[in-house]
Design a protein around this motif. Sequence first.
Motif, mmCIF file in Angstrom:
data_model
loop_
_atom_site.group_PDB
_atom_site.id
_atom_site.type_symbol
_atom_site.label_atom_id
_atom_site.label_comp_id
_atom_site.label_asym_id
_atom_site.label_seq_id
_atom_site.Cartn_x
_atom_site.Cartn_y
_atom_site.Cartn_z
ATOM 1 N N UNK A 199 0.837 -1.205 0.000
ATOM 2 C CA UNK A 199 0.000 0.000 0.000
ATOM 3 C C UNK A 199 0.876 1.261 0.000
ATOM 4 N N UNK A 200 1.958 1.179 0.728
ATOM 5 C CA UNK A 200 2.878 2.313 0.830
ATOM 6 C C UNK A 200 3.552 2.593 -0.524
ATOM 7 N N UNK A 201 3.901 1.529 -1.247
ATOM 8 C CA UNK A 201 4.501 1.727 -2.576
ATOM 9 C C UNK A 201 3.511 2.416 -3.515
ATOM 10 N N UNK A 202 2.220 2.080 -3.372
ATOM 11 C CA UNK A 202 1.202 2.661 -4.261
ATOM 12 C C UNK A 202 0.995 4.143 -3.963
ATOM 13 N N UNK A 203 1.101 4.519 -2.703
ATOM 14 C CA UNK A 203 0.825 5.916 -2.335
ATOM 15 C C UNK A 203 1.626 6.311 -1.100
ATOM 16 N N UNK A 204 2.940 6.551 -1.275
ATOM 17 C CA UNK A 204 3.773 6.859 -0.110
ATOM 18 C C UNK A 204 3.316 8.115 0.636
ATOM 19 N N UNK A 205 2.792 9.088 -0.108
ATOM 20 C CA UNK A 205 2.370 10.332 0.554
ATOM 21 C C UNK A 205 1.163 10.096 1.467
ATOM 22 N N UNK A 206 0.251 9.237 1.031
ATOM 23 C CA UNK A 206 -0.932 8.958 1.872
ATOM 24 C C UNK A 206 -0.522 8.086 3.062
#
Length: 284
Positions: A163-170
């Motif tokens: 999940x972090x790879x998909x959206x590190x900012x979120x």
Amino acid sequence: VSDDVRRRCATVFGSDAEAYDRERPAYPAALVDALCARGGLTAGSRVVEIGCGTGKLTRALAARGLQIDAVDPSAPMLEIARRRVGADADVSFHAARFEDVDLPAGSFDAALSAAAFHWLDPRVSWSRAADLLRHDGLLGLLGQTDLWTDDTAHALTELRAALQRAAPDIAASWQPPRTLAAVRAGIEDRRGDFAEAWSWVEPHDVRDPAAAERFRDVRLDVAPVVLRRTADELIALLRTTSFHHRVNPEAWASLEDDIAALAHRLGGEIVTADAAIAVSALRV
Ligand SMILES: C[S@@+](CC[C@H](N)C(=O)[O-])C[C@H]1O[C@@H](n2cnc3c(N)ncnc32)[C@H](O)[C@@H]1O
């Protein structure tokens, strides 16, 4: 999240209300009962439900004979909620934002909200909820939090990494997974400030001074559960979240591949631990 993101994301759930209603779990009866017991709610008690969506909590409240004003700005979500609670339930639906809805001050025994309070403007939500409640009325917020257990730590770490790879900012704003004991202790430490407690357990900053001034005795009720999901089941659930709408399509496609690969590595299912939570406090 910023005001802008909050405003945009608050309305995405209605874009596929049927999928939302199908994929999202209901709230455990034990938590609903705990809130009713704490608020002294019995048949005929008046409840305002904030962000009722497709009526997952509304149905449980109506089944307990409560008199409900259910508020949500999304027409497609409300349409399903109306259908689900049926004509016999004592529910008035209001197609409005909670911040704007016209309801009588001081007249509710409880204000309850499931997976929705963080979409409201915190400069208004806490004080508005307090204004609508009678003295000693209950504000109860339901949500969900990942749990850290020895058995599920590996799967959760891998899933979070995807999940972090998909959206590190979120993902940067997410809370670290905690043990059940840590969740309990964290809420207890914040029992004087509902907004502080809720912002600590949820990945949204909804802090506002009105929460500490107008509510007392923050308490946690919790229902831990072990979740076993195939990649398809998990992806279908994730598609109903605001996260899905904030991630760009290429990153989303990679995330689905990552989840499929993870499920495959783990033998077909991703097993994680989770807790349905109810945090509540009484109006001063
Ligand atoms: C994640 S859904 C939760 C729905 C339902 N309570 C449940 O648990 O399934 C969030 C809901 O909050 C609603 N919502 C967003 N902004 C709102 C606001 N300002 N006032 C009231 N409801 C709002 C959305 O329309 C959506 O139905």
